[in-house]
Design an enzyme around this catalytic site. Structure first.
Site, PDB file in Angstrom:
ATOM      1  N   TYR A  54       0.814  -1.205   0.000  1.00 50.70           N
ATOM      2  CA  TYR A  54       0.000   0.000   0.000  1.00 50.70           C
ATOM      3  C   TYR A  54       0.856   1.267   0.000  1.00 50.70           C
ATOM      4  O   TYR A  54       1.778   1.414   0.810  1.00 50.70           O
ATOM      5  CB  TYR A  54      -0.940   0.049   1.214  1.00 50.70           C
ATOM      6  CG  TYR A  54      -1.614   1.403   1.322  1.00 50.70           C
ATOM      7  CD1 TYR A  54      -2.621   1.779   0.432  1.00 50.70           C
ATOM      8  CD2 TYR A  54      -1.185   2.344   2.259  1.00 50.70           C
ATOM      9  CE1 TYR A  54      -3.199   3.026   0.483  1.00 50.70           C
ATOM     10  CE2 TYR A  54      -1.756   3.608   2.314  1.00 50.70           C
ATOM     11  CZ  TYR A  54      -2.769   3.945   1.428  1.00 50.70           C
ATOM     12  OH  TYR A  54      -3.322   5.195   1.481  1.00 50.70           O
ATOM     13  N   HIS A  84      -2.376  16.860  -2.939  1.00 50.65           N
ATOM     14  CA  HIS A  84      -2.845  17.005  -1.562  1.00 50.65           C
ATOM     15  C   HIS A  84      -2.581  18.404  -0.998  1.00 50.65           C
ATOM     16  O   HIS A  84      -2.965  18.688   0.142  1.00 50.65           O
ATOM     17  CB  HIS A  84      -2.189  15.955  -0.665  1.00 50.65           C
ATOM     18  CG  HIS A  84      -2.758  14.575  -0.849  1.00 50.65           C
ATOM     19  ND1 HIS A  84      -2.897  13.985  -2.075  1.00 50.65           N
ATOM     20  CD2 HIS A  84      -3.235  13.674   0.051  1.00 50.65           C
ATOM     21  CE1 HIS A  84      -3.420  12.781  -1.935  1.00 50.65           C
ATOM     22  NE2 HIS A  84      -3.640  12.571  -0.652  1.00 50.65           N
ATOM     23  N   ASN A 196       1.575  11.671   5.570  1.00 49.74           N
ATOM     24  CA  ASN A 196       0.976  10.971   6.700  1.00 49.74           C
ATOM     25  C   ASN A 196       1.715  11.398   7.963  1.00 49.74           C
ATOM     26  O   ASN A 196       2.918  11.648   7.944  1.00 49.74           O
ATOM     27  CB  ASN A 196       1.120   9.462   6.519  1.00 49.74           C
ATOM     28  CG  ASN A 196      -0.001   8.847   5.687  1.00 49.74           C
ATOM     29  OD1 ASN A 196      -0.098   7.646   5.583  1.00 49.74           O
ATOM     30  ND2 ASN A 196      -0.836   9.673   5.090  1.00 49.74           N
ATOM     31  N   TYR A 278     -16.702  33.056  44.660  1.00 45.61           N
ATOM     32  CA  TYR A 278     -16.041  31.833  44.189  1.00 45.61           C
ATOM     33  C   TYR A 278     -14.808  32.122  43.324  1.00 45.61           C
ATOM     34  O   TYR A 278     -13.836  31.365  43.348  1.00 45.61           O
ATOM     35  CB  TYR A 278     -17.014  30.991  43.364  1.00 45.61           C
ATOM     36  CG  TYR A 278     -18.060  30.250  44.157  1.00 45.61           C
ATOM     37  CD1 TYR A 278     -18.203  30.433  45.523  1.00 45.61           C
ATOM     38  CD2 TYR A 278     -18.921  29.360  43.523  1.00 45.61           C
ATOM     39  CE1 TYR A 278     -19.179  29.756  46.242  1.00 45.61           C
ATOM     40  CE2 TYR A 278     -19.893  28.667  44.228  1.00 45.61           C
ATOM     41  CZ  TYR A 278     -20.018  28.881  45.588  1.00 45.61           C
ATOM     42  OH  TYR A 278     -20.983  28.206  46.288  1.00 45.61           O
ATOM     43  N   ARG A 281     -12.270  32.608  46.034  1.00 53.19           N
ATOM     44  CA  ARG A 281     -12.178  31.537  47.022  1.00 53.19           C
ATOM     45  C   ARG A 281     -11.867  30.190  46.390  1.00 53.19           C
ATOM     46  O   ARG A 281     -11.207  29.329  46.998  1.00 53.19           O
ATOM     47  CB  ARG A 281     -13.506  31.468  47.784  1.00 53.19           C
ATOM     48  CG  ARG A 281     -13.491  30.497  48.922  1.00 53.19           C
ATOM     49  CD  ARG A 281     -14.699  30.501  49.822  1.00 53.19           C
ATOM     50  NE  ARG A 281     -15.878  31.167  49.351  1.00 53.19           N
ATOM     51  CZ  ARG A 281     -17.124  30.660  49.471  1.00 53.19           C
ATOM     52  NH1 ARG A 281     -17.291  29.459  50.000  1.00 53.19           N
ATOM     53  NH2 ARG A 281     -18.171  31.339  49.064  1.00 53.19           N
ATOM     54  N   PHE A 327      -1.409   7.114  11.890  1.00 50.16           N
ATOM     55  CA  PHE A 327      -1.572   8.519  11.509  1.00 50.16           C
ATOM     56  C   PHE A 327      -2.835   9.145  12.101  1.00 50.16           C
ATOM     57  O   PHE A 327      -3.044  10.341  12.011  1.00 50.16           O
ATOM     58  CB  PHE A 327      -1.644   8.652   9.986  1.00 50.16           C
ATOM     59  CG  PHE A 327      -2.566   7.655   9.332  1.00 50.16           C
ATOM     60  CD1 PHE A 327      -3.893   7.550   9.695  1.00 50.16           C
ATOM     61  CD2 PHE A 327      -2.097   6.797   8.347  1.00 50.16           C
ATOM     62  CE1 PHE A 327      -4.751   6.636   9.117  1.00 50.16           C
ATOM     63  CE2 PHE A 327      -2.948   5.871   7.744  1.00 50.16           C
ATOM     64  CZ  PHE A 327      -4.280   5.796   8.124  1.00 50.16           C
ATOM     65  N   GLU A 411     -11.855   6.153   4.284  1.00 46.27           N
ATOM     66  CA  GLU A 411     -11.472   6.839   5.514  1.00 46.27           C
ATOM     67  C   GLU A 411     -12.762   7.314   6.177  1.00 46.27           C
ATOM     68  O   GLU A 411     -13.144   8.487   6.112  1.00 46.27           O
ATOM     69  CB  GLU A 411     -10.505   7.977   5.176  1.00 46.27           C
ATOM     70  CG  GLU A 411      -9.207   7.410   4.595  1.00 46.27           C
ATOM     71  CD  GLU A 411      -8.368   8.416   3.811  1.00 46.27           C
ATOM     72  OE1 GLU A 411      -8.652   9.623   3.909  1.00 46.27           O
ATOM     73  OE2 GLU A 411      -7.431   7.976   3.132  1.00 46.27           O
TER      74      GLU A 411
END
Length: 499
Positions: A54, A84, A196, A278, A281, A327, A411
């Protein structure tokens, strides 16, 4: 100073020192051997294995079943980086890109990624010569690694895309030529190794942790000044009441505030009130919970930056190439969402202290000016703080709750960790501004307690602050003073008086 990238554990504290001016990066001898050994193994494997591997001899994502001819493997990797490079939106800040270069080189140095030595070296060349690729904040799903931003980061290695160099944005090919560097010709697996990985998310996460720790310490110190200026009580910060609940961050916060106020004339004087609100405190409980969250996320992020996170993962000595999911950003997406909530809470409680200081209570004048009415004084800095806090609350919706399938369903679950990371960056910046506004108010309020004085460290800090931000007698333009306050807390961190 030269830091040698190696298999030695890389701490976040160490990363912070590597971002200082003048630091150079180099590969250790051991890293060179691991990278070279893995690449030689992969080359041999491709010559002897007939089955597809792959991303090495196949397409990517849902195209994983399409085999690629040997003569097209280099083009495959180059096409991957180009196709990409889909980053959009605001540019990633320079300090984050430098972290990306460092963390990507660290991840590739373990010898499980199959990259060429020259590819890793070029990442270091960019870092060492202050050449920062142009990267954009939007585009990653935080699943198959940070594909889009890492692609934009990697383009200049190939002589494509743009870089920032000496304050100018320029085509990378021009800058490579000036240095006499040839564009990298990617071999099999390399584009995938570069794209990746979680280095975009991790870079933002590391930056956020370094700055969140600084803000956590500042929140204690500024909160201590506000407590004294408000004529608050110290009893809620004693050891017995905090130790009995047994949360480390709570105990630490109480001790820090006590240490900052040790010797204060104001804190010692008799109090007419039995309790404080608060926001004063409960500083040990709220600031402490943020500390405990910070420590948890710190541990997770250190584990992340000390690992190869690309795919497939190559194990030369085991003769094993595994296509899996290292990844995927989920291990850090959840913690970064958690940290955003914690840091936002430091801003949330800070804004409430700001509000109390301007409320005209406990002998403090309304809006912290001697002549309210004609003067609005510190009315609107509180508005500004409230606006910032509200934005942070909106940003705290956990991005890791979302998932939108991609790549034709291959994916089908993504982390959205990249959005968690960029959101976290903004929340940290927001909280820094709110704390600066609190300091602006607390320093003003403290002067209405004269002739009584706070502790020596608080008074010293107050005097340093007054060198850049004056006491406000009459209305003036506030924005520059708030900006000066932000700069002051960046340059004057809360060095731990307790240590």
């Amino acid at each position: 100073m030269t830091h040698h990238i190696s298999a030695e554990w890389l701490t976040i504290d160490k990363v912070a020192t590597l971002l200082q001016p003048g630091v150079k990066l180099a590969l250790s001898e051991d890293a060179v051997k691991r990278i070279t050994h893995c690449r030689e193994y992969l080359d041999h494997k491709m010559e002897t294995q007939k089955e597809p591997i792959y991303g090495i001899t196949t397409g990517f994502g849902s195209l994983c079943n399409i085999s690629i001819g040997h003569d097209q493997l280099t083009q495959l990797q180059k096409n991957l980086v180009m196709s990409h490079s889909c980053g959009v939106g605001e540019r990633v800040p320079r300090e984050i890109i430098r972290l990306m270069l460092l963390l990507k080189a660290q991840s590739l140095s373990y010898g499980n990624s199959g990259v060429q030595l020259v590819t890793v070296q070029r990442l270091l060349d960019f870092f060492n010569n202050d050449i920062t690729p142009v990267v954009y904040q939007q585009g990653s799903l935080g699943a198959s690694g940070d594909l889009a931003p890492l692609a934009n980061m990697s383009l200049p290695l190939l002589g494509l895309g743009e870089v920032e160099y000496r304050g100018e944005t320029r085509p990378s090919a021009e800058v490579l030529k000036e240095f006499g560097w040839e564009p990298i010709e990617l071999m099999s697996k390399e584009g995938l190794a570069l794209l990746n990985g979680t280095q975009f998310m991790s870079a933002y996460g590391v930056w956020a942790l370094i700055n969140s720790r600084r803000l956590s310490a500042l929140a204690d110190k500024i909160g201590a000044m506000s407590l004294d200026a408000f004529d608050g009580r110290i009893e809620p910060f004693c050891d017995p009441v905090n130790v009995v609940r047994n949360h480390p961050g709570q105990i630490e916060t109480a001790r820090k505030v006590r240490a900052w106020l040790e010797g204060s004339e104001i804190i010692k004087q008799p109090k007419a009130h039995v309790q404080d609100p608060y926001s004063f405190r409960c500083m040990p409980q709220v600031h402490g919970a943020a500390k405990d969250t910070l420590n948890y996320v710190w541990k997770v992020m250190e584990e992340e930056i000390n690992a190869p996170t690309d795919n497939p993962t190559v194990f030369p000595d085991e003769d094993l190439i595994v296509s899996a999911g290292n990844f995927h950003g989920e291990p850090i997406a959840l913690p970064m969402d958690f940290l955003a909530v914690a840091v936002a809470e430091l801003g949330n409680i800070s804004e409430r202290r700001i509000y109390k200081l301007i409320a005209g209570k406990r002998d403090l004048p309304s809006f912290l000016v001697a002549k309210p009415g004609v003067n609005s004084g510190f009315m609107i800095p509180q508005y500004a703080a409230a606006s910032i806090v509200s934005q942070s609350k909106g940003l705290c919706w956990p991005n890791s709750c979302d998932s939108i399938p991609s790549s034709q369903g291959q994916e089908d679950h993504v982390s959205m960790g990249s959005n968690a990371a960029t959101k976290l960056y903004r929340v940290v910046q927001n909280t820094e501004r709110v704390l600066a506004i609190e300091l602006f108010n607390a320093a003003q309020a403290l002067e209405f307690r004269r002739p009584l004085k706070s502790s020596e460290p608080i008074e010293k800090w107050h005097s340093e602050y007054r060198k850049v931000v004056p006491f406000i007698e009459n209305d003036t333009v506030m924005s520059p003073l708030i900006e000066a306050s932000v700069k002051f807390i960046r340059e004057n961190p809360a060095v731990d008086v307790a240590d």
